[in-house]
Design a protein around this motif. Structure first.
Motif, PDB file in Angstrom:
ATOM      1  N   LEU A   1       0.853  -1.109   0.010  1.00 49.20           N
ATOM      2  CA  LEU A   1       0.159   0.024   0.100  1.00 49.20           C
ATOM      3  C   LEU A   1       1.041   1.206   0.071  1.00 49.20           C
ATOM      4  O   LEU A   1       0.472   2.193  -0.764  1.00 49.20           O
ATOM      5  N   ARG A   2       1.928   1.120   0.869  1.00 47.51           N
ATOM      6  CA  ARG A   2       2.829   2.481   1.031  1.00 47.51           C
ATOM      7  C   ARG A   2       3.530   2.606  -0.384  1.00 47.51           C
ATOM      8  O   ARG A   2       3.616   3.920  -0.822  1.00 47.51           O
ATOM      9  N   GLN A   3       3.951   1.457  -1.208  1.00 46.38           N
ATOM     10  CA  GLN A   3       4.656   1.651  -2.201  1.00 46.38           C
ATOM     11  C   GLN A   3       3.819   2.380  -3.387  1.00 46.38           C
ATOM     12  O   GLN A   3       4.104   3.174  -3.998  1.00 46.38           O
ATOM     13  N   ALA A   4       2.504   1.746  -3.358  1.00 41.23           N
ATOM     14  CA  ALA A   4       1.526   2.376  -4.207  1.00 41.23           C
ATOM     15  C   ALA A   4       1.379   3.927  -4.201  1.00 41.23           C
ATOM     16  O   ALA A   4       1.090   4.516  -5.105  1.00 41.23           O
ATOM     17  N   MET A   5       1.098   4.365  -2.844  1.00 42.60           N
ATOM     18  CA  MET A   5       0.702   5.744  -2.773  1.00 42.60           C
ATOM     19  C   MET A   5       2.254   6.676  -2.965  1.00 42.60           C
ATOM     20  O   MET A   5       1.902   7.428  -3.594  1.00 42.60           O
ATOM     21  N   ALA A   6       3.408   6.011  -2.655  1.00 39.32           N
ATOM     22  CA  ALA A   6       4.612   6.754  -2.998  1.00 39.32           C
ATOM     23  C   ALA A   6       4.629   7.032  -4.382  1.00 39.32           C
ATOM     24  O   ALA A   6       5.087   8.204  -5.061  1.00 39.32           O
ATOM     25  N   ALA A   7       4.399   5.897  -5.387  1.00 40.75           N
ATOM     26  CA  ALA A   7       4.558   6.042  -6.728  1.00 40.75           C
ATOM     27  C   ALA A   7       3.418   6.439  -7.434  1.00 40.75           C
ATOM     28  O   ALA A   7       3.485   6.669  -8.437  1.00 40.75           O
TER      29      ALA A   7
ATOM     30  N   ARG B   1      -8.227  -3.730  -4.352  1.00 37.92           N
ATOM     31  CA  ARG B   1      -7.527  -2.911  -5.420  1.00 37.92           C
ATOM     32  C   ARG B   1      -7.860  -1.433  -5.075  1.00 37.92           C
ATOM     33  O   ARG B   1      -8.961  -1.229  -4.232  1.00 37.92           O
ATOM     34  N   GLY B   2      -7.085  -0.438  -5.200  1.00 47.00           N
ATOM     35  CA  GLY B   2      -7.100   0.954  -4.798  1.00 47.00           C
ATOM     36  C   GLY B   2      -6.078   1.940  -5.213  1.00 47.00           C
ATOM     37  O   GLY B   2      -5.025   1.431  -5.694  1.00 47.00           O
ATOM     38  N   ARG B   3      -6.375   3.102  -4.914  1.00 39.60           N
ATOM     39  CA  ARG B   3      -5.316   4.126  -4.871  1.00 39.60           C
ATOM     40  C   ARG B   3      -5.735   5.172  -4.286  1.00 39.60           C
ATOM     41  O   ARG B   3      -6.915   5.534  -3.966  1.00 39.60           O
ATOM     42  N   VAL B   4      -4.512   6.151  -4.245  1.00 40.70           N
ATOM     43  CA  VAL B   4      -4.838   7.655  -3.608  1.00 40.70           C
ATOM     44  C   VAL B   4      -5.915   8.338  -4.354  1.00 40.70           C
ATOM     45  O   VAL B   4      -5.955   8.460  -5.655  1.00 40.70           O
ATOM     46  N   HIS B   5      -6.996   8.862  -3.642  1.00 46.48           N
ATOM     47  CA  HIS B   5      -8.137   9.903  -4.151  1.00 46.48           C
ATOM     48  C   HIS B   5      -7.624  11.170  -4.020  1.00 46.48           C
ATOM     49  O   HIS B   5      -7.920  11.873  -4.948  1.00 46.48           O
ATOM     50  N   ASP B   6      -7.138  11.688  -2.902  1.00 47.44           N
ATOM     51  CA  ASP B   6      -6.982  12.998  -2.808  1.00 47.44           C
ATOM     52  C   ASP B   6      -5.385  13.332  -2.208  1.00 47.44           C
ATOM     53  O   ASP B   6      -5.241  12.394  -1.350  1.00 47.44           O
TER      54      ASP B   6
ATOM     55  N   PRO C   1      -0.485  11.822   0.351  1.00 44.84           N
ATOM     56  CA  PRO C   1      -1.864  11.329   0.131  1.00 44.84           C
ATOM     57  C   PRO C   1      -2.573  11.654   1.410  1.00 44.84           C
ATOM     58  O   PRO C   1      -2.156  11.724   2.785  1.00 44.84           O
ATOM     59  N   VAL C   2      -3.861  12.011   1.341  1.00 42.48           N
ATOM     60  CA  VAL C   2      -4.991  12.355   2.297  1.00 42.48           C
ATOM     61  C   VAL C   2      -6.023  11.424   2.366  1.00 42.48           C
ATOM     62  O   VAL C   2      -6.341  10.922   3.496  1.00 42.48           O
ATOM     63  N   THR C   3      -6.633  10.988   1.315  1.00 39.37           N
ATOM     64  CA  THR C   3      -7.399   9.688   1.370  1.00 39.37           C
ATOM     65  C   THR C   3      -7.185   8.742   0.326  1.00 39.37           C
ATOM     66  O   THR C   3      -6.626   8.891  -0.602  1.00 39.37           O
TER      67      THR C   3
END
Length: 500
Positions: free
Chosen positions: A251-257, A277-282, A289-291
């Motif tokens: 999850l952290r890797q997906a947010m950072a990239a 499955r998901g990704r940063v929305h805001d 990342p906020v949400t």
């Protein structure tokens, strides 16, 4: 506030019938005929201000004066044509209208309530203004004539009318807010039912607050209490210890990239396997990342199956990932198109249901092929009252694969939604004519024509909304496909080309 003769006033009918005035009135106060105790204090203040036996807070439409609050009378309505307050509306003076002695006034001396009991003589009224339109009055009456009205009385009566206007606005805002909240609640229930039917858990991780808001399916999958919002720590603690760190790291890797998170993990309490499955929305102004918006699907049964089931699972995982990716995209794109929660819920739930219907059919046929006629029936039946009368289908016997079925299902949903709002399905006698032919042009190709008949005249929209974009792009996964929508005066026509 002046004592004016009828010759100096605009025609009452013209003013009372003014469309803009009536639109503002009916939009703000749909329940004019019902007295409202919230205005009683204003009526009493007006009576006290003028030491008058009769005072009223009222609204005036084209035919009636509706009394919302009164002092000294039990009447609830009067004919607008016989009312002093109609002249206050027509006068156009925000300070109001006054008649010192109605028995000597050329306009009012022959009126029934002046010439007969209760023998009214004095009247003073100030208009209630909403959005620049005079929609009602705060007024006082007396059976004794007056020689004058002081400037202070004029100002205070105008202030009372202003307070009445503010109270009407507040009540209207409260009513609209209650309707929106009720509609939002209904749409939330519909969305939750659709997600449960599709066995999809949805969740929104507020990273700063450390909380996760999830639907019922998500909470059940994680073995958590049914609360809609729970601490993120409790959610991660529910994951099997062997999978917890890899899942969190991914999850952290997906947010950072700024990439999609895509992973599988087990739940510690019951060993169930979940596909997420998901990704940063805001993100905030610094890019943090906020949400995080995500979805999960329980894939335990497939994980535990024998080799044949594993082979099926491989295909199913591919389809689920595609579906989750489509749902993610739909959610984000729909959110970008509207900031109104009720509108988002309506648009997203409808599109989610269209995907769910296609998945149900595909599931019934073990993700093989399904008949075009079944897909059309599933997608259009909810939007018509009489399917046989409102849907005319001319077709070859055509089978669709999973990508074709899901994409075409979304196209049919968006076309049907637009037809209900603006096109043939917005009127009782309108109908949809579909012609489906399989053409051999080096390869087998479906040519499907959607034609709306009997609807209102059509004009091409000035702005392309997300629905139009979705119609054009829903078949992107099928190479060589295309959708062309034409806004003909007689009805919308869509030409769909889909390799089979």
């Amino acid at each position: 506030m002046r004592d004016r003769t009828e010759a100096m006033l605009p025609a009452l009918t013209e003013v009372l019938d003014a469309p803009q005035r009536l639109t503002v009135l009916h939009a703000a106060v749909p329940d004019m005929s019902i007295p409202d105790g919230d205005f009683d204090a204003l009526a009493r203040l007006a009576a006290s201000l003028f030491d008058a036996p009769i005072a009223r807070v009222s609204l005036v439409d084209r035919e009636w004066q509706w009394l919302k609050a009164t002092v000294g009378t039990t009447e609830t309505r009067l004919r607008a044509a016989d009312s002093f307050c109609s002249h206050t509306i027509a006068d156009g003076e925000e300070r109001g209208f006054v008649v010192l002695d109605a028995s000597r006034h050329p306009t009012f001396r022959h009126r029934r309530r002046v010439a007969q009991a209760p023998f009214l003589r004095f009247y003073a009224g100030a208009p209630i203004m909403l959005d620049g339109q005079a929609v009602g009055t705060v007024s006082v009456l007396d059976v004794a004539p007056r020689s004058e009205v002081s400037a202070r009385q004029q100002d205070e009566l105008q202030r009372l009318a202003g307070i009445a206007a503010s109270l009407f606005r507040l009540k209207d805002e409260s009513r609209r807010r209650a309707l929106k909240e009720a509609a939002l609640s209904r749409e939330e229930q519909r969305l939750a039912m659709a997600l449960d039917a599709a066995n999809v858990g949805s969740w929104l991780w507020d990273i700063g607050a450390g909380t996760v808001a999830g639907n019922g399916a998500m909470m059940r999958m994680f073995g958590l209490p049914p609360e809609r919002t729970i601490g993120a720590k409790a959610v991660f603690s529910a994951i099997h210890p062997d999978d917890r760190l890899p899942t969190f790291s991914k999850l952290r890797q997906a947010m950072a990239a700024n990439e999609e998170y895509d992973g599988m993990f087990r739940i510690g309490a019951n060993g169930r396997w979940l596909l997420g499955r998901g990704r940063v929305h805001d993100r905030d102004s610094k890019g943090a990342p906020v949400t995080f918006l995500g979805m999960t699907v329980d894939v335990s049964d497939q994980q535990a199956s024998v080799q044949r089931t594993r082979l099926l699972l491989k295909e199913l995982n591919h389809r689920v990932k595609n579906t989750l990716a489509m749902l993610q995209s739909l959610a984000r794109q729909t959110l970008r198109q509207t900031s109104d929660p009720a509108e988002f819920m309506t648009a997203f739930a409808g599109r989610l249901q269209a995907i769910s219907e296609a998945h149900v059919l595909l599931s019934d046929y073990e993700w093989g092929t399904i008949r075009l006629s079944e897909l059309i029936s599933k997608q259009l039946a909810p939007y018509v009252s009489d399917y046989d009368q409102q849907v005319e289908l001319h077709k070859d016997e055509i089978l669709l694969g999973p990508d074709q079925a899901v994409g075409l299902g979304l196209v049919l949903h968006e076309l049907a939604t637009n037809a209900v709002k603006y096109g043939a399905l917005s009127v009782p006698r309108g109908k949809i004519v579909l012609t489906a032919r399989s053409v051999d042009d080096r390869e087998s190709v479906l040519h499907l024509t959607w034609t709306e008949v009997g609807g209102p005249p059509v004009r091409e929209p000035c702005r392309r909304g997300f629905g139009s974009i979705l119609i054009e792009r829903s078949l992107d996964k099928v190479i060589g496909s295309s959708v062309k929508v034409e806004y003909l005066p007689g009805g919308v026509t869509a030409l769909i080309r889909l390799p089979l």
